[in-house]
Design an enzyme around this catalytic site. Structure first.
Site, PDB file in Angstrom:
ATOM      1  N   LYS A 168       0.888  -1.175   0.000  1.00 60.32           N
ATOM      2  CA  LYS A 168       0.000   0.000   0.000  1.00 60.32           C
ATOM      3  C   LYS A 168       0.923   1.221   0.000  1.00 60.32           C
ATOM      4  CE  LYS A 168      -1.877   3.018   2.057  1.00 60.32           C
ATOM      5  NZ  LYS A 168      -1.676   4.451   1.671  1.00 60.32           N
ATOM      6  N   CYS A 205      13.682  11.200   6.593  1.00 64.68           N
ATOM      7  CA  CYS A 205      13.590  10.737   7.985  1.00 64.68           C
ATOM      8  C   CYS A 205      14.905  10.944   8.723  1.00 64.68           C
ATOM      9  CB  CYS A 205      13.209   9.272   8.002  1.00 64.68           C
ATOM     10  SG  CYS A 205      14.303   8.239   7.021  1.00 64.68           S
ATOM     11  N   GLU A 228       9.634   1.717  10.512  1.00 59.00           N
ATOM     12  CA  GLU A 228      10.677   2.709  10.218  1.00 59.00           C
ATOM     13  C   GLU A 228      10.009   4.063  10.337  1.00 59.00           C
ATOM     14  OE1 GLU A 228      13.750   2.189   9.855  1.00 59.00           O
ATOM     15  OE2 GLU A 228      13.997   0.124   9.196  1.00 59.00           O
ATOM     16  N   GLU A 264       9.558  16.500  14.973  1.00 63.21           N
ATOM     17  CA  GLU A 264       9.986  16.372  13.574  1.00 63.21           C
ATOM     18  C   GLU A 264       9.201  17.349  12.697  1.00 63.21           C
ATOM     19  OE1 GLU A 264       8.791  12.858  11.315  1.00 63.21           O
ATOM     20  OE2 GLU A 264      10.851  12.645  10.605  1.00 63.21           O
TER      21      GLU A 264
END
Ligand code: NAD
Length: 492
Positions: free
Chosen positions: A175, A284, A250, A385
């Site tokens: 997906k 990331c 992750e 973040e």
């Protein structure tokens, strides 16, 4: 206008709902594709196809060496198509062609490496303390693996999962992100051309809640390999817990990039720039907290501003562009709101801080490379973040202080250290709580090296030999070769 359907059981399949959603080019703002809007019915169809392929047929009977050959064949096809795939990624996520092209040219290595590893998964014959019984282990695939990916590097993140999962003998339902579905859906043609039996790899498009969550919750999905935000990762982890299902996660980061006064000054400046402004900060592993030792702090910031100020901003398809657009409207708004938060919390705006509307900009998707100084590690701009071109510079005095600040964060994906002292390099790499530590470099990744997070940055590892174990389970087999009548009422 392109139209993309799901790929299920080796065929293009229209969405059960009959609905499609728009995919936009982040640079031009134009809708260039219509993508199937998946739902629970589509997820169920794809999982059933993957389960059927796992349970019986060509794939189920295939020896690991044959699986490896298919993966190597896929590597060759991916290599042939690398340029086209890179351009497709840029059209959907707006990252630089220089970056995405480098990624798609590198992709083939994951299929080649794990293709080679497929027939090197060895069990063991175990010493036995029980006379007359022979005991050995087998490493077996898990079954159907759901793979859910983020928009920032769609095919790279997919390959980190797909190559080891297939090498291990699993089947897959993918997906991709709703922002960047096209490249993954087109990738299915390459899987088919390589000769993977129908149903081994399936791909359903759509939104997280509408098709991603039903995939996670499906009773026949045996594992989820996920890349995305910590918030979605946590939800998936909670859902997986209800099924006692393994996951690899992750997730995000807020990585410290730490510059000591004994570092090669210019190399460290370039490392800091690459840590935050490459990929418009949408990575990331962004080195979004820059820790600079106090004696060189002011000179370092001055040079950073010079280099970042000279960056070419604009069309991601131009090989000369350094900073491109932000991928999604929501991300654009989020970045600007964090700039406000930093100002309110008392950080000093040293550069940028607003939308970029200069030469090369189009639409409302550009943010100036932004640098905040005077940041303390407890500010939100240092703890959360942003996923954009916003750097927080934090001064420090001693090595101990750098370690304390570096580790004072809920994330632990990566860290950078810049020093000419080998002892310090080793001490720092041991003390920093992160899945990856780079010394005198930044953003290096390889198919050969495990990658993953400490703390809230994730679970499990991708790439390297240990990645294949994430898609295997161990069975212990006991065979009695001497018949002796044991007492059936006590453990053997
Ligand atoms: P996101 O979490 O919003 O979405 C990621 C994927 O999860 C998408 O495909 C989305 O549709 C799906 N999803 C969302 N909710 C779901 C649910 N409840 N069930 C199933 N699927 C669901 O993340 P994003 O905005 O696409 O990506 C950015 C994030 O990804 C950042 O936090 C970044 O740090 C992280 N990231 C991590 C790595 C890594 O390797 N650690 C790499 C790239 C990006």
């Amino acid at each position: 206008m392109e139209t993309y359907d799901h790929y299920i059981g080796g065929e293009r399949v229209a969405p059960a709902s009959g609905e499609y959603f728009d995919s936009e080019n982040p640079y031009t703002g134009e809708v260039w594709a219509k993508v199937a809007r998946g739902n629970a019915e589509d997820a169920d169809r794809a999982v059933r196809a993957a389960k059927a392929a796992f349970d019986h047929g060509d794939w189920a009977d295939m020896r690991p060496t044959q699986r490896g050959k298919l993966l190597v064949r896929l590597a060759e096809i991916v290599e042939r198509e690398a340029v086209r795939l890179g351009e497709l990624e840029v059209r959907d996520n707006g990252k630089l062609i220089a970056e995405m092209g480098a990624q798609t040219r590198y992709l083939a290595e994951w299929y080649r490496y794990f293709g080679g590893l497929a027939d090197k998964v060895e069990g063991a014959v175990l010493p036995s303390d029980k006379p007359g019984i022979f005991n050995f282990t087998r490493h077996e695939p898990l079954g159907v693996v759901g793979m859910i990916t983020a928009w920032n590097s769609p095919l790279l993140l997919l390959s980190w999962k797909l190559a080891p999962a297939l090498a291990a003998g699993n089947t897959a339902v993918i997906k991709p992100s709703e922002y960047t579905s096209a490249s993954t859906l087109e990738f299915m043609d390459l899987v088919k051309e390589a000769g993977f039996p129908d149903g081994v790899v399936n791909c359903i498009a759509g939104f997280g809640k509408e098709v991603g969550q039903p995939l996670v919750d499906h009773p026949h999905v045996d594992k989820i390999a996920f890349t995305g935000s910590d918030v979605a990762g946590q939800r998936i982890y909670e859902s997986a817990a209800r099924k006692i299902m393994p996951v690899t996660l992750e997730l995000g980061g807020k990585s410290p990039n730490i510059v000591f006064e004994d570092a090669d000054f210019e190399a460290a400046v370039m490392g800091a720039i690459s840590g935050i402004f490459a990929a418009t900060g949408q990575t990331c592993i962004a080195g979004s907290r820059l820790l600079v030792q106090r004696p060189i702090h002011d000179r370092f910031v001055k040079r950073l501003i010079e280099v970042a100020g000279a960056a070419t901003i604009g069309d991601p398809m131009s090989p000369d562009t350094h900073v491109g657009p932000v991928t999604t409207p929501a991300q654009y708004e989020k970045i600007l709101s964090y700039i406000d938060v930093a100002k309110e919390d008392g950080a000093t705006l040293a550069m940028g801080g607003k939308p970029y509307t200069g030469q090369g900009a189009k639409g409302e998707r550009f943010v100036e490379p932004t640098i905040f100084t005077g940041v303390s590690n407890d500010m939100r701009i240092a703890q959360e973040e942003v996923f954009g071109p916003v750097l927080s510079v934090i001064p420090f005095d001693t090595e101990e202080e750098a370690i304390a600040i570096g580790n004072d964060i809920m994330f632990g994906l990566a860290a950078g250290v810049w020093t000419s002292d080998i002892g310090r390099a080793l001490r720092m790499s041991e003390k920093l709580k992160a899945g990856t530590v780079w010394v005198n470099t930044y953003r290096a990744v390889s198919f050969m090296s495990p990658f993953g997070g400490y703390k809230r940055s994730g679970q499990g590892r991708e790439s390297g030999q240990e990645a294949i174990k994430e898609f295997l389970q161990t069975k212990s087999v006991w065979i009695a070769h001497e018949t002796s009548v044991a007492n059936p009422f006590i453990i053997r």
